[in-house]
Design a protein around this motif. Structure first.
Motif, PDB file in Angstrom:
ATOM      1  N   ASN A   1       8.492   0.875 -10.309  1.00 40.99           N
ATOM      2  CA  ASN A   1       9.637   1.648  -9.690  1.00 40.99           C
ATOM      3  C   ASN A   1       9.593   1.752  -8.273  1.00 40.99           C
ATOM      4  O   ASN A   1       8.373   2.330  -7.704  1.00 40.99           O
ATOM      5  N   ARG A   2      10.630   1.610  -7.468  1.00 42.32           N
ATOM      6  CA  ARG A   2      10.728   1.894  -6.085  1.00 42.32           C
ATOM      7  C   ARG A   2      11.657   2.928  -5.960  1.00 42.32           C
ATOM      8  O   ARG A   2      12.840   2.879  -6.066  1.00 42.32           O
TER       9      ARG A   2
ATOM     10  N   GLU B   1       8.848   4.710 -16.519  1.00 41.49           N
ATOM     11  CA  GLU B   1       9.445   4.375 -15.023  1.00 41.49           C
ATOM     12  C   GLU B   1      10.588   5.344 -14.507  1.00 41.49           C
ATOM     13  O   GLU B   1      10.847   5.465 -13.359  1.00 41.49           O
ATOM     14  N   CYS B   2      11.358   5.920 -15.530  1.00 41.57           N
ATOM     15  CA  CYS B   2      12.415   6.559 -15.290  1.00 41.57           C
ATOM     16  C   CYS B   2      12.541   8.016 -15.662  1.00 41.57           C
ATOM     17  O   CYS B   2      12.319   8.860 -15.104  1.00 41.57           O
TER      18      CYS B   2
ATOM     19  N   PHE C   1       0.843  -1.175   0.023  1.00 39.46           N
ATOM     20  CA  PHE C   1      -0.054  -0.028   0.115  1.00 39.46           C
ATOM     21  C   PHE C   1       0.734   1.311   0.054  1.00 39.46           C
ATOM     22  O   PHE C   1       0.559   2.149  -0.605  1.00 39.46           O
ATOM     23  N   VAL C   2       1.871   1.101   0.614  1.00 43.69           N
ATOM     24  CA  VAL C   2       3.011   2.498   0.786  1.00 43.69           C
ATOM     25  C   VAL C   2       3.941   2.116  -0.436  1.00 43.69           C
ATOM     26  O   VAL C   2       4.703   1.233  -0.636  1.00 43.69           O
ATOM     27  N   ASP C   3       3.560   2.858  -1.532  1.00 37.73           N
ATOM     28  CA  ASP C   3       4.222   2.607  -2.846  1.00 37.73           C
ATOM     29  C   ASP C   3       5.651   3.322  -2.724  1.00 37.73           C
ATOM     30  O   ASP C   3       6.785   2.825  -3.274  1.00 37.73           O
ATOM     31  N   CYS C   4       5.964   4.421  -1.559  1.00 38.47           N
ATOM     32  CA  CYS C   4       7.021   5.005  -1.658  1.00 38.47           C
ATOM     33  C   CYS C   4       7.304   5.597  -0.357  1.00 38.47           C
ATOM     34  O   CYS C   4       6.284   6.390  -0.087  1.00 38.47           O
TER      35      CYS C   4
ATOM     36  N   SER D   1      16.199   5.543  -7.404  1.00 41.50           N
ATOM     37  CA  SER D   1      15.084   4.565  -7.768  1.00 41.50           C
ATOM     38  C   SER D   1      15.775   2.934  -7.926  1.00 41.50           C
ATOM     39  O   SER D   1      16.967   3.003  -8.554  1.00 41.50           O
ATOM     40  N   LEU D   2      14.953   2.031  -7.564  1.00 39.44           N
ATOM     41  CA  LEU D   2      15.017   0.664  -8.267  1.00 39.44           C
ATOM     42  C   LEU D   2      14.066   0.257  -8.938  1.00 39.44           C
ATOM     43  O   LEU D   2      12.764   0.394  -8.562  1.00 39.44           O
TER      44      LEU D   2
END
Length: 407
Positions: A193-194, A223-224, A27-30, A201-202
């Motif tokens: 994307n994390r 994503e980037c 739920f916590v994306d980032c 970012s990963l």
């Protein structure tokens, strides 16, 4: 290190988001906020979703007298309303799927006219002439276009390197930003994307999704550069570090923030490349030993993208109309021109408890952001318009109001 915000309502918003993250993995994306706040929540007993719904309701009332600037209150109000809906659902409260979507994303959705898909099929058929069923011809094209799994990582790194140069020159990037890639399998999504803060970012790629060379520029820009990673960097530098907007250290699934982020990322290729991305990509991939028809890719990808709305139809059929999943699989096969395996992979995503409504962020987000970019004032470039999406805490309602004023 980001410290805990001084504003009580911002601190309470972060706590609410982190506590919901205790209940639903992903739920916590980032999160790149104060580690002490995260440790506090991790040490608490498992939260009660009904209590979290009450916390959200109280936070909504507290916002009016919070002393925050109106743009921050507007952002938090939309976010907390979405979190209240999530908490109520976790507590067992009933709601219709369409009301759930509106509470999460501030948009209303409905089934598409399948006649529009049929028109796109005719245009695809003109690009891929030959005998046999159109779906079979398109799938055969995808097979020829598919990148071997061992080249997926190198291809994305090569494309990202070229895109980083373009985005840095056009939009600006922090000098120390970095993106790393990892390739995995058996996930319900294509890529993820994390963002970990500090301009890093990963990006995790699901090799099982069968990525085609033609789609890699969209994936890399989404994503980037200038998509998720670039937006996170811009907001960390501008809103968090320079502006003190502590609410931006967290990104939460099933919120208006997500719809804006996905819509922004879906238009990233248009914003940075415009025309000519196909041959540009072909040139990059030649360097790693891959061959693609860049001109055909650039004509075909926008057409297949117009079929993606069928995924939103599928969500409505599953969760609003109660349609049998096998019937939905057949619907996706027919209108998206995909294999049964691919259609079932989509249904898996659409029936995941966390992600069941999330496809709306891609479909409605892209529609809204695309229309907003197209309706930019005379004399304003796409780059200038898109930069606002990266820098400001805009909401779906903000873009809708701009579009209404421009009509």
């Amino acid at each position: 290190m980001t410290r805990t915000p001084d504003e009580p309502v911002v601190r309470d918003y972060l706590l609410l988001g982190l506590r919901l993250g205790r209940l639903v993995d992903g739920f916590v994306d980032c999160w790149f906020g104060d580690p002490a706040l995260a440790r506090r929540v991790a040490a608490e007993p498992a939260p009660d979703p009904a209590a979290l719904a009450r916390d959200a309701s109280g936070l909504l009332r507290a916002l009016d007298d919070s002393g925050l600037a109106e743009d921050r209150r507007r952002f938090l109000r939309a976010q907390v309303r979405a979190l209240e809906c999530s908490a109520n659902r976790l507590a067992g409260a009933g709601t219709t799927f369409l009301d759930e979507v509106e509470a999460y994303f501030n948009v209303e959705i409905g089934l598409a006219d399948t006649g529009r898909y049929a028109e796109v099929h005719d245009q695809i058929a003109a690009l891929l002439p030959g005998p046999g069923d159109l779906r079979a011809r398109l799938m055969a094209h995808h097979d020829r276009d598919r990148l071997p799994p061992e080249l997926l990582g190198p291809a994305l790194r090569a494309l990202s390197g070229g895109l980083r140069d373009l985005v840095g020159a056009r939009f600006g990037l922090p000098a120390d930003e970095t993106v790393e890639y990892e390739v995995v399998g058996d996930k319900p999504w294509n890529a993820f994307n994390r963002y970990t803060g500090g301009f890093r970012s990963l990006v995790t790629i699901n090799a099982d999704a069968g990525h085609g060379m033609s789609a890699l520029p969209h994936l890399a820009t989404h994503e980037c550069y200038p998509g998720h990673h670039t937006e996170h960097c811009a907001k960390e530098a501008g809103l968090v570090r320079a502006g003190g907007h502590g609410e931006q250290v967290i990104s939460l699934v099933n919120t208006p923030q997500c719809l804006m982020a996905e819509g922004t990322a879906e238009l990233a290729l248009t914003a940075v490349m415009g025309e000519g991305w196909g041959p540009w990509t072909a040139g990059i991939l030649t360097g790693i030993g891959a061959r693609m028809d860049g001109g055909l890719a650039e004509r075909l990808l926008p057409l297949t993208a117009r079929l993606l709305a069928a995924r939103q139809d599928a969500a409505i059929l599953l969760h609003d109309r109660g349609t049998d999943p096998d019937v939905v699989v057949a619907y996706l096969q027919r209108w998206m021109l995909v294999s049964e395996e691919r259609a079932r992979h989509m249904v898996r995503f659409l029936t995941d408890p966390l992600w069941r409504a999330y496809t709306v962020t891609y479909i409605e987000g892209a529609r809204l952001v695309g229309a907003w970019l197209a309706a930019r004032p005379a004399g304003q470039s796409v780059t200038e318009r898109y930069r606002r999406l990266l820098d400001e805490p805009l909401l779906p309602a903000t873009l809708s109001a701009d579009l209404a004023a421009a009509s």
